[in-house]
Design an enzyme around this catalytic site. Structure first.
Site, PDB file in Angstrom:
ATOM      1  N   ARG A 232       0.849  -1.192   0.000  1.00  0.00           N
ATOM      2  CA  ARG A 232       0.000   0.000   0.000  1.00  0.00           C
ATOM      3  C   ARG A 232       0.885   1.242   0.000  1.00  0.00           C
ATOM      4  O   ARG A 232       1.877   1.318   0.729  1.00  0.00           O
ATOM      5  CB  ARG A 232      -0.912   0.026   1.241  1.00  0.00           C
ATOM      6  N   GLU A 261      -2.596   7.873  -6.013  1.00  0.00           N
ATOM      7  CA  GLU A 261      -2.632   7.157  -7.294  1.00  0.00           C
ATOM      8  C   GLU A 261      -3.811   7.648  -8.120  1.00  0.00           C
ATOM      9  O   GLU A 261      -4.877   7.946  -7.566  1.00  0.00           O
ATOM     10  CB  GLU A 261      -2.735   5.646  -7.050  1.00  0.00           C
ATOM     11  N   HIS A 279       1.240   0.042  -9.935  1.00  0.00           N
ATOM     12  CA  HIS A 279       0.316  -0.787  -9.148  1.00  0.00           C
ATOM     13  C   HIS A 279      -0.073  -2.060  -9.909  1.00  0.00           C
ATOM     14  O   HIS A 279      -1.248  -2.297 -10.214  1.00  0.00           O
ATOM     15  CB  HIS A 279      -0.935   0.007  -8.774  1.00  0.00           C
TER      16      HIS A 279
END
Length: 528
Positions: A232, A261, A279
């Site tokens: 994370r 993000e 990601h």
């Protein structure tokens, strides 16, 4: 006929399972706005999303028939779980579907970091043959520190042992038995930071874990350490990481997740020592299929009225018992959170004693709720009301229930005892008064009457004059107001417990000052 609305792209295999289910219809409607979903949600019994669509309070308020929201993935930040719970809507997720993908991506990032693979590829494509610039390091005989040894962390450990790495682990919920079976060594947080050549983070994002690696932690690390984060964004402070790399304390970092993000302009991207991906931890064909199939099966179970495996908000309680058990569900989750704060190390053994009228009921849901409250601060979405017993078992925690029809002085009483081997033990009790008022009544030998709400500081100390005043002075310096206080002691000058109710959160620097007060044995901050 019940209707399912799919708002984000999921594998066709998942959609086809719904289509083949008797009594279900499915509509796939992508890229809808909040207003557009609100306008049509009343006709649907289930919604399936990934991370793009937000299921807000407004949408839930317009949902007349909705029974379940399914998240094809782990994180549930895009779902208003509290509003769903108040509406009686079950929220389910799929914590296991991307385990292998995330573990493999972590190992891939570690190799890319150690051998400068992306940088070498880029310069070769630019027409440069520069072998000497990209001398890397081997993984063999290096010490890997794994922060968080759940499903993904343990899978990373398995793979890195094959490289000949020495594995040390920090996880407050893993005991020595589990570590021994996995062939890893347990360490406290600072020891792991100090000794590791590589550090990989596999923790959820909570207020406790945000910036868990920042300037102070980099100062502890050895020169030339390398960091990997495929968990994370926000676990590692990005500004402090940048400074640590520029200052040569950190040899490099491999990042798949970011504080904000999508991220395309981070200062970290300007550093040659950084390997970055957008990601991709769960971005494999297999993971996408797995999470789609898993979430669809969970949604179907809810619509059939069957127990589910990954409900994140509602434990399975028989409807006729809900009114009796529900207040104690809230209490046991808070007692679980209290246990997390009071624990002096990994917990090996838990005893839950149910006394009074409730002892005649099936209380497995309360035990599950306690375990969820205990484990959730560290494991977050990976633990829920249903899988909490399994998660506890995987971490070597023994759990047992004891029931008694007699509850001294109270209609019902729940007493929790937690142990860490033969090293330490804590016990505390709670009950529910009329009007569903929750109370914590005892900690070890000390009698109390505490509402488990807001912010509390618990201080074990030796009874003596002026100590309360010293506490007040420290909190006053930080402009932290004391809203209430309770004290109990074994005897004059003996062991004592002080409980302070305060108006706001406190940070570790405040708690460290409190712990330095003479005769303070233990000081713990709890936020309910």
């Amino acid at each position: 006929m019940k209707k399912v609305l799919v708002c984000d792209p999921i594998s066709d295999l998942g959609v086809n399972i719904i289509k083949q289910e008797t009594g279900l219809e499915v509509d796939v409607k992508l890229k809808l706005t909040e207003d557009e979903i609100s306008a049509i949600v009343a006709e649907y019994h289930a919604i399936v999303v990934r991370s793009e669509t937000k299921i807000t309070k407004k949408i839930l308020e317009n949902a007349q028939e909705l029974q379940v929201v399914g998240r094809a993935g782990v994180g549930i930040d895009n779902i208003d779980v509290e509003a769903a719970t108040m509406k009686g809507v079950v929220v389910v997720n799929t914590p296991d579907g991307n385990t292998i993908s995330a573990a493999e991506h972590t190992v891939g990032m570690m190799l890319a970091l150690a051998r400068h693979i992306p940088q070498a590829d880029q310069t070769l494509r630019q027409g440069l043959w520069n072998r000497s610039k990209f001398v890397g390091v081997e993984l063999r005989n290096k010490k890997l520190g794994i922060i968080g040894f759940g499903k993904i962390g343990s899978e990373v450990g398995k793979r890195c042992k094959a490289f000949g790495m020495e594995i040390i682990v920090y996880d407050p919920y893993v005991n020595q038995d589990v570590a021994k079976r996995a062939g890893v060594e347990l360490a406290d947080f600072n020891t792991l930071l100090r000794e590791s050549d590589f550090i990989t983070v596999h923790m959820p994002m909570t207020k406790e874990t945000r910036n868990m690696i920042a300037k102070d932690q980099f100062a502890i690390m050895k020169e030339g350490v390398r960091l990997i984060n495929v968990a994370r964004g926000g676990l590692i402070n990005e500004a402090d990481l940048y400074d640590a790399i520029v200052g040569k304390k950190v040899a490099g970092a491999a990042l798949d997740v970011y504080e904000k993000e999508p991220e395309t302009a981070s200062p970290l991207f300007s550093l040659q020592e950084v390997v970055a991906t957008p990601h991709l931890g769960a971005s494999t064909q297999e993971a996408q299929v797995n999470v789609a199939i898993d979430v669809v099966h969970e949604v179907i179970r809810v619509l059939r009225g069957e127990p589910v495996q990954n409900a994140v908000n509602i434990p399975f309680i028989k409807p006729e018992l809900m009114s009796v058990v529900q207040p104690y569900t809230v209490l046991t989750e808070k007692l679980g959170k209290l246990a997390t704060s009071l624990a002096e190390g990994p917990i090996d053994d838990i005893e839950l004693k149910y006394s009074g009228d409730i002892a005649n009921l099936d209380l497995s849901s309360l035990t599950n709720t306690f375990l969820k409250g205990l484990l959730r601060p560290s494991l977050h979405e990976a633990v829920n009301y249903v899988n909490a017993p399994l998660v506890a078992k995987q971490r070597g925690i023994k759990v047992r229930e004891i029931k008694s029809s007699q509850a001294e002085d109270y209609t019902n009483l729940i007493t929790i005892t937690i142990k860490g081997g033969n090293e330490w033990q804590k016990s505390f009790s709670g009950t529910v008064f009329k009007n569903n008022e929750l109370r914590i009544l005892r900690m070890d030998k000390f009698s109390l009457d505490i509402q488990p709400t807001g912010h509390l500081i618990l201080v074990m100390h030796r009874d003596r004059p002026k100590l309360v005043g010293q506490m007040g002075m420290i909190l006053g310096e930080y402009e932290i107001n004391i809203a209430g206080m309770q004290l109990d002691r074994e005897e004059q000058g003996g062991k004592a417990l002080m409980v302070l109710k305060i108006d706001q959160a406190v940070n570790e620097s405040v708690m460290d000052q409190i712990r330095k007060i003479a005769d303070v044995k233990q000081a713990t901050y709890v936020s309910f």
